[in-house]
Design a protein around this motif. Sequence first.
Motif, mmCIF file in Angstrom:
data_model
loop_
_atom_site.group_PDB
_atom_site.id
_atom_site.type_symbol
_atom_site.label_atom_id
_atom_site.label_comp_id
_atom_site.label_asym_id
_atom_site.label_seq_id
_atom_site.Cartn_x
_atom_site.Cartn_y
_atom_site.Cartn_z
ATOM 1 N N ASN A 122 50.424 44.712 39.754
ATOM 2 C CA ASN A 122 49.116 45.361 39.700
ATOM 3 C C ASN A 122 48.893 45.997 38.343
ATOM 4 O O ASN A 122 49.846 46.425 37.672
ATOM 5 C CB ASN A 122 48.996 46.451 40.769
ATOM 6 C CG ASN A 122 48.494 45.937 42.097
ATOM 7 O OD1 ASN A 122 49.058 46.238 43.137
ATOM 8 N ND2 ASN A 122 47.422 45.171 42.098
ATOM 9 N N PHE A 171 42.045 48.513 40.695
ATOM 10 C CA PHE A 171 43.333 47.840 40.562
ATOM 11 C C PHE A 171 43.149 46.334 40.722
ATOM 12 O O PHE A 171 42.493 45.873 41.658
ATOM 13 C CB PHE A 171 44.321 48.375 41.587
ATOM 14 C CG PHE A 171 44.841 49.744 41.250
ATOM 15 C CD1 PHE A 171 45.886 49.898 40.352
ATOM 16 C CD2 PHE A 171 44.264 50.868 41.817
ATOM 17 C CE1 PHE A 171 46.356 51.165 40.023
ATOM 18 C CE2 PHE A 171 44.725 52.130 41.503
ATOM 19 C CZ PHE A 171 45.767 52.285 40.601
ATOM 20 N N GLU A 172 43.765 45.575 39.807
ATOM 21 C CA GLU A 172 43.676 44.121 39.783
ATOM 22 C C GLU A 172 45.068 43.515 39.969
ATOM 23 O O GLU A 172 46.087 44.190 39.785
ATOM 24 C CB GLU A 172 43.089 43.651 38.451
ATOM 25 C CG GLU A 172 41.727 44.239 38.141
ATOM 26 C CD GLU A 172 41.266 43.957 36.722
ATOM 27 O OE1 GLU A 172 40.047 43.996 36.481
ATOM 28 O OE2 GLU A 172 42.140 43.698 35.856
ATOM 29 N N ILE A 173 45.100 42.218 40.297
ATOM 30 C CA ILE A 173 46.361 41.499 40.494
ATOM 31 C C ILE A 173 46.586 40.574 39.304
ATOM 32 O O ILE A 173 45.722 39.760 38.970
ATOM 33 C CB ILE A 173 46.346 40.701 41.804
ATOM 34 C CG1 ILE A 173 46.168 41.647 42.994
ATOM 35 C CG2 ILE A 173 47.638 39.904 41.958
ATOM 36 C CD1 ILE A 173 46.016 40.933 44.324
ATOM 37 N N SER A 201 40.413 40.191 40.949
ATOM 38 C CA SER A 201 39.900 41.510 40.591
ATOM 39 C C SER A 201 38.551 41.713 41.265
ATOM 40 O O SER A 201 37.906 40.769 41.711
ATOM 41 C CB SER A 201 39.760 41.649 39.068
ATOM 42 O OG SER A 201 38.807 40.704 38.573
ATOM 43 N N ASP A 239 39.447 47.697 45.239
ATOM 44 C CA ASP A 239 40.809 47.567 44.728
ATOM 45 C C ASP A 239 41.528 46.416 45.430
ATOM 46 O O ASP A 239 41.290 46.158 46.611
ATOM 47 C CB ASP A 239 41.601 48.859 44.955
ATOM 48 C CG ASP A 239 41.060 50.015 44.134
ATOM 49 O OD1 ASP A 239 40.834 49.821 42.930
ATOM 50 O OD2 ASP A 239 40.868 51.115 44.707
ATOM 51 N N ILE A 243 45.513 45.430 45.868
ATOM 52 C CA ILE A 243 46.807 46.056 45.599
ATOM 53 C C ILE A 243 47.922 45.354 46.369
ATOM 54 O O ILE A 243 47.690 44.535 47.236
ATOM 55 C CB ILE A 243 46.783 47.554 45.979
ATOM 56 C CG1 ILE A 243 46.471 47.717 47.472
ATOM 57 C CG2 ILE A 243 45.763 48.304 45.137
ATOM 58 C CD1 ILE A 243 46.568 49.151 47.975
#
Length: 667
Positions: free
Chosen positions: A329, A338-340, A355, A360, A362
């Motif tokens: 993350n 929060f993005e991957i 995203s 978010d 996560i």
Amino acid sequence: MNAYRNLMRIFTILLFGLLAGCASNNPPVTTPLPSGAPLLLELTEGDNVNVDVSYLFSDPDGDSLTYRATMTDPEVAEVFVFGSELSVSALAAGSATVAITASDPDDLTSTVGMSIQVQRAVTVEVELCQIDRSYSAVSGRPTGSLACNLRVAYRETIENNPTVQTVTRVTDYTADQGQIGGAVVSSDDQIYYWHLEDKTAGQANLWKTPVSGGGRTSVTSGRSLDIDPSVAQRSPYMVFASNRNGRPSSLWLVDQAAGVGLTMATQSLDADYQPSQSPDGAWVAFERWLPNVDRPQIWKLDLTTRFETQLREGLRPRVSADGSQILYNRQNPDTGRFEIWRMNADGGDETVLSSGADHDEIQPSWSPDGNSIVFASNEGRDDMGQPNYDIWALSINEGTRTQLTTNGSYDDEPVWHPDGRIFFRSNRGGVWNLWYLVAENLINRAPELVGRIPAEELNEGQTVQIAISRYFYDPERGSLAYTATSSDATVVTTFVSGGMLTIEGTGAGTETVTAVATDPNGLTASQDIGITVTPAMRGPELVGAIPADFELLSEGDTVTIDVSPYFRDPEGGALAYAARISDTAVASVSVSGSVITIAALEMGSATITITTSNSDGLTAMQTIRVTVQSADRATAQGGSHRAPLHGQRSHGDDQSIPVHVKVWVEP
């Protein structure tokens, strides 16, 4: 006088009127309700309502009334009266009656009953304690920093998402047993997770339980904050984060099977969390918070050399099943969401996978085949239109997203099991527990075993066929291809046609044949088959041909031959002998041990068959040709004429091999 009388008359009337008024004081009466209208109060667990009960009564004399109330079942609801206000607190689902009584100044009363029905609450608020992992939050605070707030949980635990086939609870914690943390699954099908024992002291310990559910076993204990377990397929250790050394947080190792041998793996004064082991257990990716740095970083620790390498900015890394890539993350600095992300194991080639500008995403985790990920996101909405965290899946190759849980409760911390099940944490039902879901056609799953292929015993030269297709199953119902291998062709050889395996024993010994089923996407499952090859049963063997070293027999002659030198048993056993002649008028044959006696009777020719056998009944044979002449002719010729004799031998397969023996008889 008349005036006095009038005055007394008035006084008497007033007195009687007063007395009459006092005698006619009436009790309060209930106010009639509209025809058929029930006196009913319907509530939901947790509701608090106030009801003005003055409308239920009236006093005929206009007196002021006071009120009181009693409950028939105080476990269903609790009641209080303030003036004419009845306060009702719904406690638990059920039915009860509250008796409401009105009293006038002379304590004359009237009572009416009100039914109360309390329904089970659709939602309940459950406390979620989250760990502030930043260095500034935990520095100098050995117990760490916990922030606890309430999260909505739906009482109903079912999952209505059509993509999900089943949802099953694994752990059985109750509301008074504290909070459970995220889980990982080991190769021996144990679930490791952390459990918050004491939120005030910041105490959490690590536990394990079978994937199939059942009793739980403590792995660590003490007053420390032990969290974030990590296990790997070929690693004997569990790696976890703990502040047990009094520092903000370090990585520790412990034997994952026995829970012994605690060793501190990182020695810095930084705050280290969220370890993820490589498949072979050689290294660990982890999240590190440095002093005076607001954003976490991802580091790599070599478990042999203890050398540390900084990779990228990010948090909560997860290593892929082949060890080549890392999911993690990262917080977008512009949106705060929060993005991957994904990067190579050496920190190169980073790519954002998913995203959202207003939500978010996560806690990503890899699928077994590495082609998909599962994660938690608050993109969806519950039945009341409120955002909440659900479990989602993303196909990396196709870019398609699938929402898996829609219950409305707080679902997070997903992890993918090799068999396709997705384990996650949820407060559904009002209690934090671990659950798993089974989704239809979410990923390509490896073939599964259907029972065990039994071991086989065969003799040298023997073959056996096994329908190995009966022992494998493809969860996606695709076609499977089969292969089989043997490491020692001198013992067995293998051949596969379709789903049929043919095994031939080529030599005595033991060997393991590995049968492999492969699905259309290249995922495999295998089984080992134990094969034992025993030596073939061997019969007696010929040692040359029996020579005809005796003269041409004349009528009345007798000759003996010891035939034992011309046969042998390869196993070293004793042999028995027998003989028969084709024409008993020409000669007679008898056997004593291995000695054959031939007695000539009259002129002519015959064939003698000599047979030997071992203890297993296997035989070998030779034949000789005997010619008998008259005694007169033998004398007249003055010599012998030698004619060829023929012998033959027999194997266990009944194949005959001619043996030519020549005996010369003079004419």
